[in-house]
Design an enzyme around this catalytic site. Structure first.
Site, PDB file in Angstrom:
ATOM      1  CD  GLU A 100      40.909  28.449  50.902  1.00  0.00           C
ATOM      2  OE1 GLU A 100      41.021  28.487  49.671  1.00  0.00           O
ATOM      3  OE2 GLU A 100      41.678  29.051  51.662  1.00  0.00           O
ATOM      4  NE  ARG A 122      41.378  35.373  43.651  1.00  0.00           N
ATOM      5  CZ  ARG A 122      41.186  35.259  42.334  1.00  0.00           C
ATOM      6  NH1 ARG A 122      41.028  34.071  41.795  1.00  0.00           N
ATOM      7  NH2 ARG A 122      41.173  36.315  41.580  1.00  0.00           N
ATOM      8  CB  ILE A 141      38.586  22.420  41.669  1.00  0.00           C
ATOM      9  CG1 ILE A 141      38.128  23.290  42.840  1.00  0.00           C
ATOM     10  CG2 ILE A 141      39.734  23.090  40.934  1.00  0.00           C
ATOM     11  CD1 ILE A 141      39.136  23.389  43.965  1.00  0.00           C
ATOM     12  N   GLY A 142      35.116  21.419  40.987  1.00  0.00           N
ATOM     13  CA  GLY A 142      34.076  20.568  41.546  1.00  0.00           C
ATOM     14  C   GLY A 142      33.118  21.335  42.443  1.00  0.00           C
ATOM     15  CB  THR A 165      31.394  33.094  44.680  1.00  0.00           C
ATOM     16  OG1 THR A 165      31.373  31.669  44.582  1.00  0.00           O
ATOM     17  CG2 THR A 165      29.979  33.630  44.529  1.00  0.00           C
ATOM     18  CB  ALA A 189      42.272  33.093  48.593  1.00  0.00           C
TER      19      ALA A 189
END
Lengths: 290, 166, 337
Positions: free
Chosen positions: C292, C88, C45-46, C90, C86
């Site tokens: 995040e 998660r 998502i960028g 990577t 979350a």
């Protein structure tokens, strides 16, 4: 009928079109206000009279001690004008914090006052300079004091068929502008305020004019505050009195951006700041209006 | 919608005649005619992703009336990023310095950046910060965008200085 | 008057959903021209996860980054993934990609060993598109050759599938005990602010963010994610609020003009980003997530800095100019009397 879009190729042509279409006509230049209203479906069908091509309305010049600014002059022209920087810093500073650089490339002085938003950033400086609006119509023109120009939210003293062609004022280097919005760019003013001070040799304020926006249905002159300051020095006790007095000059409302109470406190505090800034007493680097 | 009228203008260096409605904005006119690199964000003059060069000045195409562009010259992000030397260099530096993450703001940032470089090109971070203040970015934190414009300005300046020495 | 202050906030944040399975799947095929296609459910998502996942696959299979094509963002084509959230991708999708790439590599090496006449592939090394014998590097072949041989002669196209889901245990309702996450990440941020006591404006003049994400797989992306998170955190702390209309219902500020996110003039010029790199043994190449929670410590650091500067404690976000100004007035009143 739908919308219509007609580009005027001269001021007389624009005036002729304005007369022909009367109340249906709507002058458009930069478009930065009207296009938003169109998008929000808050602009009834009309005939756009486009004056963007009228180079004769784009100028800043000095005539007999007056600064004259063509209605089609963009805000970015104002913020790059050395004439304004030197002689009318209040308007120069207002242009610098107006919307954002890309909007300033399109938005014009005529549009900003013609739109008559209570928070228009170019209005307080023009009011503080006690400027005039040059209004043209097919059979002549008239000069309107800017004090009489704004009549309500989004309403002006313009009659159908009339066009703002110029604003003019006697400049004053001892002038300043301060804006408080909710962030530092692309902000609609919560309070904007300009002051123009005539200083005597001994530091007293022979005359002082203060105008404030976003705190009443139109940008207004803070006459009571001015009366407290006139003939006196910009000292703490004097300014305190003026800060109290400005409360009777303004009539803010609570809206989505700020409450009435916030606007009242900030109007007071910014009045102090703008007067000191106009008198070139900078007690406060780094705050709003820097 | 009201009846459309023909608008002749130059887009990315090419003369075209397009049909526009009187109330249409330049953004829609461009996108309807295949210039989809001009992105539609808020369409209220806030986000800045639809920024184009209009007669050399960066403007928000969503608040620019389409019909007012008759006879004018428009450059989009795709157009400017192919141009030697400012556009290409800035595009390459956007990649090099990681100035594009999700990419929503990138077309507008490119055009605004080119406009900055066209007009003075001073490698001054504060001036660049002010110049892009009409373009919102949600995910880079602006720093890498400022880096890309800053380094482009510096490279261009170095080249100018080099020419001066010849 | 301008008052200056400094504030700090620390955080820890898990990678992955709380106490439940949240798998990521991956497919890999290696073509006979030596390029690979990585098919993953995790969506970019960028934040740059496509680059990161391709890096892991390329590294594992000895390919160049440009030789790995990533297919993603289409649930019709890609395997299941619990989603980009979350923190998660990577860690979890990265592990799935590494496991899958390892399988593809095994197939390749087995094929290469057969072609080279080796009984065992244990001494084969794969690097930069070529496979060679560790102590006799002249004995080598390209990945393309090995893949072609496997496909055309051995009848075994190089394809691999695998997935990863972190080992977790649901929380026990009464005691709250369990193992909600496999790994967590940590950060500290320090904000320096100037508070204008005439307007309530809070200006963040400097922000230092030091994060832990295990080993950084792509330092530029990590830095970009932290910078973006910090600015989102500034928005969260100072500007952004959804204003509901209590009478009419609905939202009173449903536009970017009234819902204000920070502009380039609202972020500190001085932003220092750093990472403490302690490799996480369970992570792909020692990596964990980062993005995040990058915005999480920012707002509390700013709020603490406001307190440090003025003595005003803001307890509901955002600390708008109005809220700060009123709180300052309130404090003055209390101090006076």
């Amino acid at each position: 009928m739908g919308y219509q879009f007609i580009t005027a190729d001269s001021v007389p042509h624009a005036l002729e079109l304005l007369e022909r279409y009367g109340r249906d006509a709507r002058v458009i230049c930069g478009g930065t206000d009207l296009m938003v209203r169109l998008h929000l479906k808050r602009l009834p069908e009309c005939v756009f009279i486009n004056i963007r091509n009228l180079e004769e309305l784009r100028y800043i010049r000095e005539e007999d001690g007056m600064v004259c600014i063509g209605a089609g002059t963009t805000l970015s022209t104002l913020e790059n004008s050395l004439l304004l920087l030197g002689k009318a810093p209040a308007l120069f500073q207002a242009a610098q914090v107006f919307a954002d650089p890309n909007v300033r490339h399109s938005a014009t002085v005529g549009g900003n006052i013609g739109n008559a938003s209570p928070s228009a950033d170019s209005a307080p400086p023009l009011l503080a300079f006690d400027g005039q609006v040059v209004v043209a119509r097919k059979d002549g023109r008239r000069l309107l004091p800017i004090r009489e120009f704004f009549t309500g939210v989004g309403r002006t003293a313009l009659e159908p068929g009339e066009l703002v062609t110029e604003v003019r004022f006697k400049p004053n280097p001892d002038s300043a502008f301060v804006k408080v919005g909710l962030r530092n760019a692309m902000a609609i003013s919560v309070v904007n305020i300009a002051a123009s001070v005539d200083l005597a040799q001994d530091g007293t304020m022979k005359d002082v004019r203060i105008a404030v926006g976003a705190v009443a249905p139109t940008p207004v002159r803070a006459v009571c505050a001015e009366n407290c300051l006139r003939g006196r020095r910009p000292e703490e006790a004097v300014i305190r009195q003026a800060m109290d007095a400005i409360q009777t000059d303004i009539k803010p409302i609570t809206d989505v951006r700020a409450s009435e109470r916030y606007r009242r406190i900030v109007a007071e505090n910014m009045m102090r700041r703008v007067v000191l800034k106009a008198c070139r007493i900078c007690e406060n680097e780094g705050g709003a209006g820097r | 919608m009201s009846e459309k009228v023909a608008v002749s203008l130059k887009i990315n260096g090419k003369e075209v005649t397009l049909l526009a409605a009187p109330e249409q904005n330049l953004l829609r006119l461009l996108r309807e005619n295949g210039y989809v690199e001009v992105k539609c964000g808020c369409e209220e003059g806030d986000c800045g992703t639809c920024t184009v060069l209009l007669d050399g000045l960066s403007v928000k195409s969503c608040v620019t009336p389409a019909c007012a562009c008759e006879g004018r010259e428009v450059w989009t992000a795709a157009g400017v990023s192919r141009q030697e030397r400012i556009g290409r260099l800035l595009r390459d530096n956007f990649a090099k310095y990681g100035a594009s993450q999700c990419g929503f703001c990138t077309p507008g940032m490119m055009v605004t950046g080119v406009n900055y470089l066209m007009n003075n090109g001073v490698p001054d971070r504060q001036a660049i910060r002010a110049a892009i203040s009409g373009n919102l970015c949600r995910c880079t934190g602006y720093k890498k965008i400022i880096d890309a414009i800053y380094h482009t300005a510096q490279e261009l300046r170095r080249e100018t200085a080099g020419e001066g020495m010849l | 008057m301008i008052k200056k202050g400094t504030g700090m906030a620390c955080m820890f944040y898990p990678n992955g959903s709380t106490g439940k399975a949240n798998p990521a799947g991956a497919f890999i095929k290696i073509n006979h021209d030596g390029t690979a296609v990585l098919n993953i459910g995790a969506t970019d998502i960028g934040q740059g996860s496509n680059t990161c996942m391709a890096q892991i696959a390329a590294q594992e299979m000895g390919l160049k980054l440009s030789q790995v094509r990533v297919v993603t963002g289409d649930t019709e084509l890609t395997p299941y993934d619990a989603g980009t959230g979350a923190c998660r991708v990577t860690y979890i999708a990265g592990n799935a990609v590494q496991k899958t790439a390892r399988k593809a590599k095994r197939l390749l090496l087995d094929a290469a060993a057969r072609k080279m006449g080796l009984i065992h592939s244990g001494q084969l090394v794969i690097e930069e598109g070529e496979i060679f014998l560790r102590y006799w590097p002249a004995k080598r072949m390209t990945i393309a050759e090995a893949a072609t041989y496997s496909e055309r002669i051995l009848g075994q196209p190089i394809i691999a599938v695998d997935s990863y889901s972190p080992a977790t245990m649901p929380l026990e309702e009464e005691s709250g005990q369990g193992m909600p996450f496999e790994v967590s990440i940590y950060a500290t941020q320090i904000a320096e602010v100037e508070v204008d006591t005439d307007t309530g404006e809070v200006k963040v003049t400097k922000l230092v963010a030091v994060h832990d994400c295990g080993k950084m797989l792509n330092p530029m992306l990590v830095e970009g994610q932290i910078e973006g998170g910090v600015v989102t955190g500034i928005g969260y702390g100072l500007y952004e609020q959804i204003i509901e209309d209590p009478v009419e219902g609905g939202i009173r500020n449903p536009s970017l003009a009234t819902y204000q996110i920070p502009t380039s003039l609202d972020v500190p010029e001085d932003m220092v980003i750093d990472c403490v790199e302690i490799p996480e043994e369970k992570g792909p190449y020692g990596a964990k997530g980062v993005s995040e929670p990058t915005c999480n410590p920012t707002a509390p650091a700013i709020i603490n800095a406001i307190y440090n500067a003025t003595g005003v404690r803001i307890r509901d976000l955002p600390a708008t100019r109005e809220k700060v100004l009123f709180a300052l007035r309130e404090l003055e009143r209390k101090e006076e009397g």
